[in-house]
Design a protein around this motif. Sequence first.
Motif, PDB file in Angstrom:
ATOM      1  N   ARG A  36       0.827  -1.211   0.000  1.00 39.14           N
ATOM      2  CA  ARG A  36       0.000   0.000   0.000  1.00 39.14           C
ATOM      3  C   ARG A  36       0.861   1.261   0.000  1.00 39.14           C
ATOM      4  O   ARG A  36       0.588   2.214  -0.733  1.00 39.14           O
ATOM      5  N   PHE A  39       2.489   1.671  -3.416  1.00 42.92           N
ATOM      6  CA  PHE A  39       1.481   2.080  -4.399  1.00 42.92           C
ATOM      7  C   PHE A  39       1.152   3.565  -4.273  1.00 42.92           C
ATOM      8  O   PHE A  39       1.093   4.292  -5.266  1.00 42.92           O
ATOM      9  N   VAL A  40       0.965   4.032  -3.039  1.00 39.21           N
ATOM     10  CA  VAL A  40       0.643   5.445  -2.819  1.00 39.21           C
ATOM     11  C   VAL A  40       1.827   6.324  -3.215  1.00 39.21           C
ATOM     12  O   VAL A  40       1.652   7.354  -3.883  1.00 39.21           O
ATOM     13  N   VAL A  42       4.278   5.701  -5.378  1.00 42.96           N
ATOM     14  CA  VAL A  42       4.416   5.710  -6.831  1.00 42.96           C
ATOM     15  C   VAL A  42       3.318   6.563  -7.457  1.00 42.96           C
ATOM     16  O   VAL A  42       3.564   7.311  -8.410  1.00 42.96           O
ATOM     17  N   SER A  43       2.118   6.485  -6.930  1.00 41.45           N
ATOM     18  CA  SER A  43       1.007   7.283  -7.449  1.00 41.45           C
ATOM     19  C   SER A  43       1.249   8.777  -7.273  1.00 41.45           C
ATOM     20  O   SER A  43       0.943   9.571  -8.158  1.00 41.45           O
ATOM     21  N   PHE A  49       1.750   7.648 -13.678  1.00 40.74           N
ATOM     22  CA  PHE A  49       1.076   6.483 -13.098  1.00 40.74           C
ATOM     23  C   PHE A  49      -0.220   6.921 -12.434  1.00 40.74           C
ATOM     24  O   PHE A  49      -0.213   7.462 -11.333  1.00 40.74           O
ATOM     25  N   GLY A  51      -2.665   6.247 -10.289  1.00 40.17           N
ATOM     26  CA  GLY A  51      -2.954   5.266  -9.246  1.00 40.17           C
ATOM     27  C   GLY A  51      -4.423   5.068  -8.942  1.00 40.17           C
ATOM     28  O   GLY A  51      -4.879   3.934  -8.781  1.00 40.17           O
ATOM     29  N   VAL A  54      -6.046   3.103 -11.822  1.00 40.23           N
ATOM     30  CA  VAL A  54      -5.601   1.703 -11.787  1.00 40.23           C
ATOM     31  C   VAL A  54      -6.307   0.948 -10.667  1.00 40.23           C
ATOM     32  O   VAL A  54      -6.791  -0.170 -10.866  1.00 40.23           O
ATOM     33  N   TYR A  55      -6.381   1.560  -9.481  1.00 34.64           N
ATOM     34  CA  TYR A  55      -7.042   0.919  -8.343  1.00 34.64           C
ATOM     35  C   TYR A  55      -8.514   0.640  -8.640  1.00 34.64           C
ATOM     36  O   TYR A  55      -9.015  -0.451  -8.381  1.00 34.64           O
TER      37      TYR A  55
END
Length: 67
Positions: A36, A39-40, A42-43, A49, A51, A54-55
């Motif tokens: 998590r 992911f955050v 990188v977003s 990206f 995020g 994608v989510y």
Amino acid sequence: MSHNPRPFTRSRHDKMIGGVMGGIARRYGWSSTILRVVFVLVSILSAAFPGIIVYLILWLLMPEESA
């Protein structure tokens, strides 16, 4: 060699919003908390990206694990 991987499903128990990250973490044997955070980050840090999109797509496409 018979390798039967875990199914690619959203988690019912390890979830903060929709269980997507919990399901991916379970599938690959990763820590859901670290996934998590990555992911955050990188977003936020990458304009290329999307995020949230994608989510949401994963949330719609991944079935929820059975009870």
